[in-house]
Write a protein that holds these residues in place. Structure first.
Motif, PDB file in Angstrom:
ATOM      1  N   ALA A 116      33.261 128.751 113.662  1.00 51.56           N
ATOM      2  CA  ALA A 116      32.081 129.552 113.992  1.00 51.56           C
ATOM      3  C   ALA A 116      30.864 129.058 113.216  1.00 51.56           C
ATOM      4  O   ALA A 116      29.753 128.982 113.755  1.00 51.56           O
ATOM      5  CB  ALA A 116      32.344 131.023 113.690  1.00 51.56           C
ATOM      6  N   ARG A 117      31.059 128.704 111.940  1.00 53.56           N
ATOM      7  CA  ARG A 117      29.955 128.185 111.125  1.00 53.56           C
ATOM      8  C   ARG A 117      29.459 126.851 111.688  1.00 53.56           C
ATOM      9  O   ARG A 117      28.255 126.595 111.717  1.00 53.56           O
ATOM     10  CB  ARG A 117      30.391 128.060 109.673  1.00 53.56           C
ATOM     11  N   LEU A 118      30.369 126.005 112.172  1.00 54.55           N
ATOM     12  CA  LEU A 118      29.965 124.736 112.792  1.00 54.55           C
ATOM     13  C   LEU A 118      29.077 124.981 114.008  1.00 54.55           C
ATOM     14  O   LEU A 118      28.087 124.274 114.221  1.00 54.55           O
ATOM     15  CB  LEU A 118      31.197 123.937 113.213  1.00 54.55           C
ATOM     16  N   LEU A 119      29.436 125.984 114.815  1.00 54.01           N
ATOM     17  CA  LEU A 119      28.619 126.298 115.983  1.00 54.01           C
ATOM     18  C   LEU A 119      27.233 126.806 115.593  1.00 54.01           C
ATOM     19  O   LEU A 119      26.237 126.453 116.221  1.00 54.01           O
ATOM     20  CB  LEU A 119      29.332 127.330 116.864  1.00 54.01           C
ATOM     21  N   VAL A 120      27.162 127.620 114.550  1.00 57.71           N
ATOM     22  CA  VAL A 120      25.856 128.101 114.076  1.00 57.71           C
ATOM     23  C   VAL A 120      25.024 126.926 113.565  1.00 57.71           C
ATOM     24  O   VAL A 120      23.828 126.813 113.862  1.00 57.71           O
ATOM     25  CB  VAL A 120      26.032 129.177 112.984  1.00 57.71           C
ATOM     26  N   HIS A 121      25.648 126.008 112.824  1.00 53.18           N
ATOM     27  CA  HIS A 121      24.924 124.833 112.323  1.00 53.18           C
ATOM     28  C   HIS A 121      24.437 123.967 113.476  1.00 53.18           C
ATOM     29  O   HIS A 121      23.322 123.436 113.444  1.00 53.18           O
ATOM     30  CB  HIS A 121      25.818 124.013 111.392  1.00 53.18           C
ATOM     31  N   TYR A 122      25.263 123.829 114.510  1.00 59.56           N
ATOM     32  CA  TYR A 122      24.878 123.043 115.679  1.00 59.56           C
ATOM     33  C   TYR A 122      23.666 123.676 116.375  1.00 59.56           C
ATOM     34  O   TYR A 122      22.720 122.986 116.755  1.00 59.56           O
ATOM     35  CB  TYR A 122      26.062 122.925 116.634  1.00 59.56           C
ATOM     36  N   ALA A 123      23.684 124.997 116.533  1.00 56.95           N
ATOM     37  CA  ALA A 123      22.556 125.697 117.154  1.00 56.95           C
ATOM     38  C   ALA A 123      21.296 125.535 116.321  1.00 56.95           C
ATOM     39  O   ALA A 123      20.196 125.317 116.855  1.00 56.95           O
ATOM     40  CB  ALA A 123      22.892 127.175 117.347  1.00 56.95           C
ATOM     41  N   THR A 124      21.425 125.610 115.006  1.00 58.65           N
ATOM     42  CA  THR A 124      20.276 125.424 114.113  1.00 58.65           C
ATOM     43  C   THR A 124      19.730 124.009 114.230  1.00 58.65           C
ATOM     44  O   THR A 124      18.512 123.796 114.281  1.00 58.65           O
ATOM     45  CB  THR A 124      20.677 125.722 112.654  1.00 58.65           C
ATOM     46  N   LEU A 125      20.625 123.023 114.302  1.00 58.52           N
ATOM     47  CA  LEU A 125      20.222 121.629 114.461  1.00 58.52           C
ATOM     48  C   LEU A 125      19.463 121.425 115.768  1.00 58.52           C
ATOM     49  O   LEU A 125      18.401 120.793 115.799  1.00 58.52           O
ATOM     50  CB  LEU A 125      21.457 120.725 114.417  1.00 58.52           C
ATOM     51  N   LEU A 126      19.991 121.980 116.863  1.00 58.52           N
ATOM     52  CA  LEU A 126      19.311 121.844 118.153  1.00 58.52           C
ATOM     53  C   LEU A 126      17.935 122.504 118.143  1.00 58.52           C
ATOM     54  O   LEU A 126      16.968 121.942 118.655  1.00 58.52           O
ATOM     55  CB  LEU A 126      20.163 122.448 119.268  1.00 58.52           C
ATOM     56  N   ALA A 127      17.845 123.696 117.568  1.00 58.97           N
ATOM     57  CA  ALA A 127      16.548 124.390 117.500  1.00 58.97           C
ATOM     58  C   ALA A 127      15.550 123.570 116.687  1.00 58.97           C
ATOM     59  O   ALA A 127      14.381 123.447 117.066  1.00 58.97           O
ATOM     60  CB  ALA A 127      16.725 125.778 116.895  1.00 58.97           C
TER      61      ALA A 127
END
Length: 173
Positions: A116-127
């Motif tokens: 779940a933390r990886l997905l949040v980091h991925y979303a932050t990276l994309l934003a």
């Protein structure tokens, strides 16, 4: 089927440069798409095309708003790769397109909290990439504000009151 696309880069390109490189790599891969994935990835004599994969992280992107699954086939066995990101465009609220990201992960390497933390980091990276596409990739954010504050402020708050005695007195005590 799968179309493997290999990308290598040097230096610290911007997100915009990486997108251009990915577009070029995808075009080159599409030109040679008649070679089956199994011929590239499978071990000779194996019925399992996922065995012997030359990578540990799989990123699957599907174009359009199709509802078909783009997930790596894992079935009842262990996942053949450590991480498999699947991204597809779906219709969001008010007709706006959104990205739906699914993460399959090897349960012997990752737990649900880490995934779940990886997905949040991925979303932050994309934003961050969308907000500043010219920024070097290494400077794009991975941590959200709460996690950044926790790491930089809370976990770094090591101030403590030291006794106002000399070292040899402390030793004697």
């Amino acid at each position: 089927g799968f179309l493997p696309v290999r990308m290598l880069w040097t230096g610290d390109p911007s997100f915009k440069q990486l997108v251009a490189a990915a577009d070029g790599a995808l075009s080159a891969a599409l030109a040679n798409a008649d070679l089956p994935f199994e011929a590239l990835a499978g071990e000779p004599g194996s019925d399992d095309p996922a065995r012997g994969l030359p990578f540990q992280v799989l990123f699957i992107g599907t174009g359009g708003t199709g509802t078909g699954s783009a997930r790596f086939p894992s079935g009842e066995r262990k996942l053949a790769v450590d991480l498999a990101f699947s991204v597809r465009e779906v219709e969001g609220g008010e007709g706006e397109p959104q990205l739906l990201v699914t993460l399959d992960y090897a349960v012997d390497l990752f737990d649900a909290t880490t995934a779940a933390r990886l997905l949040v980091h991925y979303a932050t990276l994309l934003a961050g990439a969308v907000a500043a596409p010219e920024l070097p990739f290494s400077r794009l954010p991975l941590l959200g504000e709460a996690e950044r504050h926790q790491m930089l402020a809370e976990w770094n708050d090591t101030a403590s009151a030291f006794p106002r005695r000399t070292l040899h007195k402390l030793f004697e005590e």
